[in-house]
Structure formats: structure tokens, C-alpha cells
Design an enzyme around this catalytic site. Structure first.
Site, mmCIF file in Angstrom:
data_model
loop_
_atom_site.group_PDB
_atom_site.id
_atom_site.type_symbol
_atom_site.label_atom_id
_atom_site.label_comp_id
_atom_site.label_asym_id
_atom_site.label_seq_id
_atom_site.Cartn_x
_atom_site.Cartn_y
_atom_site.Cartn_z
ATOM 1 N N GLY B 469 0.834 -1.197 0.000
ATOM 2 C CA GLY B 469 0.000 0.000 0.000
ATOM 3 C C GLY B 469 0.864 1.240 0.000
ATOM 4 C CB ILE B 616 8.669 13.845 -1.403
ATOM 5 C CG1 ILE B 616 8.921 14.432 -0.002
ATOM 6 C CG2 ILE B 616 7.329 13.110 -1.449
ATOM 7 C CD1 ILE B 616 9.060 13.418 1.118
ATOM 8 C CG LEU B 617 11.482 8.681 -3.710
ATOM 9 C CD1 LEU B 617 11.706 7.194 -3.463
ATOM 10 C CD2 LEU B 617 12.669 9.290 -4.446
ATOM 11 C CE LYS B 620 -2.427 12.231 -7.275
ATOM 12 N NZ LYS B 620 -3.220 12.000 -8.490
ATOM 13 N N GLY B 691 6.975 6.288 5.541
ATOM 14 C CA GLY B 691 5.808 5.449 5.819
ATOM 15 C C GLY B 691 5.400 5.406 7.277
ATOM 16 C CD GLU B 692 7.772 2.262 10.259
ATOM 17 O OE1 GLU B 692 7.438 1.074 10.160
ATOM 18 O OE2 GLU B 692 8.816 2.615 10.819
#
Lengths: 212, 731
Positions: B469, B616-617, B620, B691-692
Site C-alpha cells: 500500500g 519525496i519520490l 501523491k 511510511g511511519e
């Protein structure tokens, strides 16, 4: 269940094992099953799924969700909890959204069922599916078909004048704002928590300016 | 490739594809329900049977007798596997408890049997007919009862100290000594653990739902005592993990055993109510924090001691992690204690360490700011540090916490906050603002990939990386597109198969930066091979607009690949930059909360933040990661609580009706701003994990907003109505 020494798991288990213990030892685990009983009794059922007539002979215990996933291999509807707690299995039956895990397939003889596969396909997306892609209204994707089915059906409910818990005026049909969307979608859990984006996607489709 | 010196300028810096907000390439499959998850692979095992796992009915003890006779006689049943007929099994080093109990039972709902039948309904019914008699023994289930005397955990940084904490704390003019508790939490990913297992002779294939493919192969090998080469693990779509699918669980092991016994492929999914007690959870913590400061608000002493429990041989929740790095202060102490508990296995859940650690530290910081009469944002700025405060010679690779705090405060309208709690009323609601810093370590993991170009110029990337996800498919495609100068729709990404090169996998927010760095390495290799093939000097070759150019020569990439195609493979591994520099991600959370004056009900009205995680790759999907974390923070603050029954030693509220997670109506619109920074010490991608980060500190920001709204300070998560009402003045 308060014995600290060797209690059985269920009342029925306790009764049966009491009898069994008096007579014989347990069968070895590799004992052959009885072939005569291998087939469960089935019940014929037919319904329309995504415009197609489907006839099945089903064990009456088969849920609508498992009929779709395991028997028709329409695996777009997801099993998240199998207890009506998460909404991942949401489909439309006769145009209304339901948790397909909470209803038995044999209860739907003659019904018209729409699943996520009936909404659109890659390359030919339903506007709600396209809006979810555009607004990143998902992450892992597992709750997504349920969210989308719920969203499409929910907008119809609003149009039909069905009020919700947060509606301030029960007779004002067709009003939609962010709180209405959030309340009406609260049966669909997204643990990745794309909620903010899902509301934006739904607002986009609903053409609502004041949502989000 | 080895990354051992800071990254210079490289093709990623072009940012033609990388860094652009990009729709997920797997999106159309996900929104149409055609992305196949593990249990849905009817194509690979059309003749499969169904397995249902029977879990232990006691938390600790011994199986006296298993009676499967009735189950075996039940309609459609093919076999029942228990420890008595499973054959010899090993225990993977990564598992604290075994995946199949017997004769010892180590925790409640540990698998004791699997029943295999022709249909799911038959297997489920027969599973209820397996009777197990246990000799139950006494266990320890409550952390607070075993806390005292729990030793310092084994491992790195379980006890750290610098200066003289005791002396400095004693003499500090302003100080706080407070204890916070966080409850056990459950991952509750939407897709329950599921596996289809099929044997072909002595070769096993598992279609499963797993975050770490190579670990899965390793752990299955150690459990089944068969060579790794005989095991294939496939997991291209994962319906959420949050750490709960870092290691194979009983679904995979029991499906393999069942398939062997039945002589057919078997598919197994854990039922939702099995997740909490059969698999892992984030353990409860008790955390004592002491902070001493001078009158100007400079921290002179800071100590963070934390206690958690796990089964024998398990590990601690490292909730003092962030306190070793986040704020300055010359005199410091951290201690991480581990008690033995007989609950199910405690293990990693999203941001292990920092997630519960920040829930405590960032409330302590709020309390301390109040004691000092300082604005909480200002208090954090005053105590910022650009070096590892435990090792001042070690700098941060890149740290912009102050910018996050200042820009976040400005965007949120923090200056409108009344520092005195309970002053702002809106009808029946008391309204307050709260904030917290966000902090999560950045880790890099070795990661490999294979990249090929075919004669049509289509690029295919294969790596055993997973997308849980997180958006891996898309950022990997963006990386290959950037490196090879092709548009995104010319890239196909294949993930989650142990036949592909071993990747970093998804965990610890290392996946995004590490897996794309691996793809970068493979692309560098491929670029070199293409240049060589064309006879170009590889130093001045450019890959752009579907062409390979050098000097005044340009060749279509498709032509360069030729009929036979061309591929490259490599992995990125790391030198000592992670040791030489502290690498971490930062942010600032801001929350507006309302507390009902009559019921104590809490509503989060606004939530936003500014975050810094290097490049930030894909803005979105990165934004989605952060709002997902923020929302999990709302859950942690207000509702998530796996309740232990101390009599029987299990989590009682083990489903989604009873273990509450945030739903739509709990979550307001969320604003996320990323700082435009690059961290050249992390990888050629100059990115860090994201992600965290959004989870770390979010719950504390909610708790601090609740305090500001109503003046009730709750140190015992979650902030449920009963705890609010206890302190609420009569309306």
C-alpha cells in the site's frame, strides 16, 4: 472454563469426551475420512451478477461473498472480517449496498447483484473508480472495491432522500457535504486510512464543492 | 554498488519523473478489484482444498490429548494436521513462539491443528469438532504486575547515558517526573493473513501476503527443515501489513503442512478474530520520563525508562529510541526493560519504538512547556540539536525540525491558541489546539533489482520488493523511467517473488528509499551495458526521450536493446554513513480537538503537519502514507486498546467490532506539507523513509489538543470518555 487442570473447550466437547473417554481411545489422526459423507447437501440458487445469469448448487452455509469469490471467482469483493465489521465485501443487491459476508447466497434467488467487476474495468473505469485513482483514495487496495461500491450506492441514497445520522434536516433530500459523506461511509474501514482522499474522490464525482 | 560516500549529482536529480505527484500504476487494478491477493489465486491452484486453523484455548500449558475423530468423520474432511502427525519441525530464529503448538502451548490461539476439507464451510465446521484437552498452567499476563524487577533488555542501546543525569535533574529549577502507559495494539490490516501452499515433489510454492520475501523463504526453510532453494514465495499484492506480515505466520506454515498431508494445494486465511491472538501485536508499555530544565527552557537533564513484555526469548518495545536523538541536553539516560509475559508474541507494528515512545515523550514535552510557561513550539525549538546528543561528534545527515515546527505553526494558525486550557467554548464543545514533533529513524537496507529493455523499448523491473500500500510499484517505475529516459508507461514492474533479486522489503520505513536505490544500482549496470554494446564511452552517455546519446550519436533505446533485449542487475549496499551520521525523519503535527462538555466525547476537527524526509519520490503516495500514519495516531490516542483478560491471558476484543480503529467520521480533512530537501547521505535517491513518520507523535498531538481543550491531562492511553469525564469540570 475455570479448571486449571485439563478442561474442555466447549460444553458439547466436555459431554462427548466424557463418554468417549469411558469407551475407547481417540482414532489416530491419519484415519481415513468417510467418503460417503464427502458431499454436502446443496441447494440450487440462481441470480444475476453484473448482468449475467448465474446458477449454482450451493451448500446453504455459503455466504453471498463466498459464492462470488470462491464459486464464481469474482474476487474483487474482499473478505476483511467475514463478520460485517469492515465493509470490504460491500456489493449492491437490487441497487442497495450490503455486506455480502452477512447474507447467505441462497437468500438471493432471483436477485440482481452488482460487484466491483460490474462497475468498470482497467481502461474503462467507472467515474468513481477513476476518481479513486486520481485522488489516491487507497493504499493497499484491499478495502477499495468495498469503498467504491459503498460510495456509488451511498450517492444514490442521498439522491433518494435517505437521511443519515448527521443530517440536520430529515426532509431536505439530496444534500451532501463532507460530514454526510464521512458518516455514510463509516461502515467501510480503511486501515491504511486514505479517508481524506476517499472523501475528496467522492466529492469529485458528486460534483460537490463544499465537500473536503 | 556500494553507497559509502555522499551522493553527488546523478540522473535522479533531473526530476523529470521522480518527485512528480503520480497516480499509482497499480491503481486501475486495485479500483477494479482485479489485483489478485493471496487467497484469490485460483489460477495457480485450481484443485485446492480449504484449511481452517484451530487455535489453542489456553494461554499457557500442555496439550494432554487431541481428539480429531469427529472432525475426520465430518463431511468433506481430507485431513487434520497437529503436532502429533506434522513431522519434525524447527523453529525459525525470527519466531518467538512456534507456529504450531504441541505439546507445549505458548500463547492463546497458537495453532494446534489445521483441518483440511473440500470446501471452506466443511473445514470451518469440522474445525469446531476437534477437541483438545489441555493441562493449563499459570501464566503472567499483566505488564504492571511484572514490571518491577524486569531487567534491561539484551541488545544495542538498551541502556544509554551521558553526563550526570541524577545530579542535573536534582538541581534543575524546573522539572517533570511523569509516567505514561500505552496499551497493546493490533495491526488490523484489512487483508487477514492468507496463503495458498502447493507442493510439487519436494518443492513448495506459497502464494501469500508478506512484507519480506527473503525472510519468508528463510523462516519457512528453518521451520520445515527443507533447503531455501526448494521454496518459492510469491506476494505481489499485500492488503496491508504494518509489521504484522514481516514474518511468515501460521497461515503459511499450516498451509504448507496441510498441503503435504492432503496431497493437494491448500488455501488458508486466518479468520479476523484469530489475528490478534494468533499473530503478533505491539506490546503495551509503561514509560517514565523525567525532564529538568533551566528557567530559560533549556533541557539540562532528560531520562526515559520504558518497560514492555514478551514471551521468553522475545524482544522489547524500544520506546526510548527517539529520546536518544530528538532533543538536546547534556545529562541523559535511557533504559529499555523487558519483562516476560505469556501473551501472544509481541513484535513490530508500524514505527516500533518511536510510535509508543513519542506518545509519551511528546506529552511530557507539552507538560514541561506548561511548567516553564513556554509555548510548546518554542520549547522544542530551544532544545533542537544538530548533533546526536549522546555522541556530539556525530552530526545529523540533514535535520530541519525547526523549519517543520515554524512552518507548521504558521500554516495551522498556532498563534490563535490560548495557552490556558479550557478557555475556548463552541456550543457544547471545549476546543483546543495541540502539537507534537514527529520523529522516526531512517534505516537503509541492501536491495537488489534486475532491469531489462526489450526490442520494443519496454522496460521491465523485477525485484522481490513488496507493495503493501506504500506505492512501491509506482516509485520503482518512476526510478527506472528517470534513469533510462523513458516515460512512465514504458515501464513494467514485477514485485514480490522470491525468484527475483532480493530487495529491502517493506518495513521500518526503509522500503521506499532502499528499494529504489536498488533499482538505481541495477539501472546503472544496465546503462553501462547498453553504452558498452553501442561502443559509447559510458561516462558521457545520456538516456533521455527514449534515446541513448553520446556526443553527436543517438540511438533509440529499443534499437539499442535489439531483438535479444538487454538487462542489468545489481544491488545497493551501504557503508558506514548511517553510523557516521544520525539519519532521521522529522516533522511537526498540529491538531484541533473538541471535547464535549457533557459526555467527554472527543472529536478531531483539524489535523495537519509539515514533514521532512529528504526527496519525496512520489508526493501523491507519500502524502497518503503520512495521512495514514496521522490517522493511526488518532486511533492510538482515542480508541485502540487490545484489552488483556488477566484470568485467561488473551486479548478479549479481538475483532473489528471491539478493537476500534478510526473510521471515516473520526477523521477530518488532513493537510500535509513536505519540505523540499535532499539528504545526500542516505542513498543516490537522497530520500528517506516516510511510511511511519506520520504516526510518530500524532497521538501525542491529539492528547495535547485534548488537554488544551478541557484541561484534563491523561497519561494512560487511549483517551476514552471515562478518563476525560473523571477530570472534566461540571458543565
Amino acid at each position: 472454563m475455570t479448571d486449571t487442570n485439563g478442561f474442555s473447550l466447549t460444553r458439547r466437547g466436555a459431554l462427548v469426551s466424557g463418554v468417549a473417554a469411558a469407551s475407547t481411545t481417540a482414532l489416530p489422526l491419519d484415519a481415513q475420512p468417510l467418503p460417503a459423507e464427502a458431499r454436502a447437501a446443496t441447494v440450487p440458487v440462481s441470480f444475476t451478477v453484473n448482468g449475467k445469469k448465474r446458477a449454482l448448487d450451493l451448500d446453504p452455509r455459503v455466504t453471498l461473498l463466498d459464492a462470488l469469490r470462491e464459486h464464481l471467482h469474482l474476487t474483487g469483493s474482499k473478505k476483511g472480517c467475514d463478520h460485517g465489521q469492515c465493509g470490504a465485501c460491500t456489493v449492491m443487491v437490487e441497487g442497495k449496498r450490503i455486506n455480502s459476508c452477512l447474507t447467505l447466497a441462497v437468500m438471493h434467488d432471483g436477485d440482481e447483484i452488482t460487484t466491483i467487476e460490474g462497475l468498470g474495468k482497467p481502461g474503462d473505469l467507472h467515474p468513481m473508480q477513476a476518481a479513486f485513482v486520481k485522488h489516491d483514495g487507497y493504499q493497499c487496495g484491499y478495502c477499495t472495491p468495498g469503498q467504491i461500491m459503498a460510495a456509488v450506492a451511498m450517492l444514490q441514497e442521498v439522491k433518494d432522500g435517505v437521511p443519515s445520522y448527521v443530517s440536520t434536516d430529515l426532509t431536505a433530500a439530496g444534500r451532501i457535504d463532507a460530514q454526510e459523506v464521512r458518516e455514510r461511509m463509516s461502515g467501510n474501514i480503511c486501515r491504511c486510512a486514505a479517508y481524506s482522499n476517499i472523501v475528496a474522490a467522492i466529492a469529485d464525482v458528486a460534483g460537490a464543492e463544499d465537500v473536503a | 554498488m556500494k553507497f559509502d560516500t555522499p551522493a553527488g549529482r546523478n540522473p535522479i536529480d533531473q526530476q523529470k519523473v521522480i518527485g512528480k505527484p503520480t497516480d499509482r500504476i497499480d491503481g486501475p487494478l486495485k479500483v477494479t478489484g482485479t489485483a489478485p491477493y493471496a487467497f484469490e489465486r485460483n489460477d495457480v491452484a485450481p484443485n485446492h482444498a480449504y484449511g481452517v486453523i484451530v487455535g489453542a484455548g489456553v494461554a499457557k500449558g500442555r496439550i494432554k490429548r487431541i481428539d480429531a475423530a469427529d472432525a475426520l468423520r465430518a463431511p468433506g474432511v481430507l485431513s487434520v494436521v497437529t503436532y502429533e502427525n506434522a513431522g519434525k519441525l524447527g523453529k525459525a530464529k525470527a519466531h518467538t513462539a512456534t507456529m504450531l503448538a504441541g505439546p507445549e502451548v505458548e500463547h492463546y490461539d497458537q495453532a494446534v491443528a489445521i483441518v483440511v476439507a473440500e470446501t471452506f464451510e466443511q473445514a470451518r465446521d469440522a474445525a469446531k469438532r476437534v477437541r483438545v484437552d489441555y493441562a493449563r498452567t499459570k501464566g503472567k499476563y499483566e505488564l504492571k504486575a511484572v514490571k518491577d524487577g524486569a531487567p534491561i533488555a539484551k541488545g544495542d542501546k538498551m541502556k544509554t547515558a551521558r553526563g550526570d543525569f541524577a545530579g542535573a535533574f536534582a538541581s534543575a529549577p524546573v522539572k517533570l517526573d511523569a509516567t505514561y502507559t500505552t496499551p497493546d495494539q493490533s495491526h488490523m490490516m484489512m487483508e487477514p493473513h492468507a496463503t495458498i501452499a502447493a507442493w510439487n515433489g519436494d518443492e513448495l510454492t506459497l502464494w501469500t501476503s508478506n512484507q519480506m520475501i527473503a525472510w519468508a523463504v528463510r523462516d519457512m526453510s528453518e521451520t520445515l527443515l527443507i533447503p531455501k532453494e526448494k521454496i518459492r514465495v510469491v506476494s505481489p499484492y499485500v492488503g496491508g501489513g504494518f509489521g504484522g506480515k514481516l514474518w511468515v505466520r501460521s497461515d503459511a506454515v499450516m498451509a504448507a503442512l496441510a498441503a503435504k498431508a492432503a496431497g493437494r494445494p491448500v488455501k488458508v486465511a486466518l479468520a479476523r478474530p484469530q489475528l490478534m491472538n494468533n499473530t503478533t501485536h505491539r506490546p503495551a508499555t509503561i514509560q517514565r520520563i523525567r525532564i529538568g530544565a533551566d528557567k530559560a527552557g533549556k533541557i539540562t537533564a532528560i531520562a526515559h525508562q520504558t518497560w514492555s513484555g514478551d514471551l521468553p526469548g522475545g524482544g522489547p518495545e524500544t520506546a526510548a529510541n527517539q529520546t536518544q536523538l530528538l532533543y538536546a541536553g547534556d545529562n541523559r539516560l535511557t533504559e529499555t526493560h523487558l519483562a516476560v509475559l505469556d501473551l501472544p508474541e509481541a513484535n513490530a507494528m508500524r514505527a516500533p519504538g518511536e510510535a509508543p515512545g513519542m506518545m509519551a515523550l511528546e506529552v511530557a514535552m507539552d507538560e514541561m512547556a506548561e511548567k516553564l510557561g513556554m509555548d510548546p513550539v518554542r520549547f522544542r525549538i530551544v532544545n533542537d540539536t544538530l548533533v546526536d546528543p549522546e555522541k556530539p561528534e556525530r552530526k545529523f545527515s540533514d535535520r530541519n525540525l525547526v523549519r517543520c515546527l515554524e512552518e507548521g505553526a504558521q500554516k495551522f494558525g498556532w498563534d490563535r491558541r490560548n495557552p490556558k486550557p479550557g478557555q475556548v467554548r463552541d456550543g457544547d464543545w471545549l476546543v483546543g489546539l495541540g502539537m507534537a514533533a514527529a520523529f522516526r529513524n531512517n534505516m537503509n537496507m541492501k536491495s537488489g533489482a534486475r532491469v531489462g529493455v526489450d526490442r520494443k523499448g519496454m522496460v521491465t523491473v523485477a525485484t522481490d520488493m513488496t507493495d503493501i500500500g506504500t506505492g512501491s510499484y509506482t516509485i520503482i517505475a518512476q526510478t527506472a523511467a528517470e534513469m533510462l529516459g523513458v516515460p512512465l508507461d514504458k515501464v513494467v514492474v514485477l514485485l514480490g517473488d522470491s525468484r527475483f533479486p532480493v530487495s529491502a522489503g517493506s518495513g521500518g520505513q526503509w522500503g521506499g528509499n532502499s528499494s529504489t536505490a536498488g533499482v538505481y544500482a541495477a539501472c546503472v549496470d544496465l546503462r553501462r551495458r547498453i553504452a558498452q554494446k553501442l561502443g559509447f564511452n559510458s561516462d558521457d552517455v545520456t538516456f533521455a526521450d527514449g534515446k541513448v546519446s553520446s556526443g553527436n550519436r543517438a540511438v533509440d533505446l529499443a534499437k539499442a536493446a535489439g531483438d535479444e533485449g538487454i538487462s542489468g542487475e545489481d544491488s545497493m549496499e551501504y557503508g558506514t554513513l548511517e553510523k557516521d551520521y544520525a539519519q532521521a525523519t522529522f516533522g511537526a503535527h498540529f491538531v484541533e480537538a473538541a471535547v464535549n462538555v457533557y459526555t467527554g466525547e472527543i472529536r478531531v476537527r483539524r489535523m495537519s503537519g509539515v514533514y521532512d524526509a529528504g526527496r519525496i519520490l512520489n508526493p501523491k503516495s507519500a502524502r497518503s502514507q503520512v495521512i495514514g500514519g496521522m490517522t493511526m495516531g488518532i486511533g492510538a490516542a482515542l480508541m485502540e486498546d487490545a484489552v488483556v483478560d488477566p484470568r485467561f491471558g488473551y486479548f478479549v476484543n479481538h475483532d473489528l467490532a471491539e478493537y476500534h480503529v478510526p473510521v471515516h467520521l473520526d477523521v477530518p480533512h488532513q493537510e500535509v506539507v513536505f519540505l523540499d530537501t535532499l539528504d545526500d547521505k542516505t542513498s543516490p535517491m537522497k530520500a528517506k523513509g516516510v511510511g511511519e513518520l506520520g504516526l510518530c507523535g500524532a497521538a501525542a498531538a491529539v492528547a495535547n489538543a485534548v488537554y488544551n481543550a478541557c484541561g484534563v491531562r491523561i497519561r494512560d492511553y487511549p483517551l476514552t470518555l471515562d478518563k476525560v469525564l473523571e477530570g472534566l469540570p461540571v458543565a
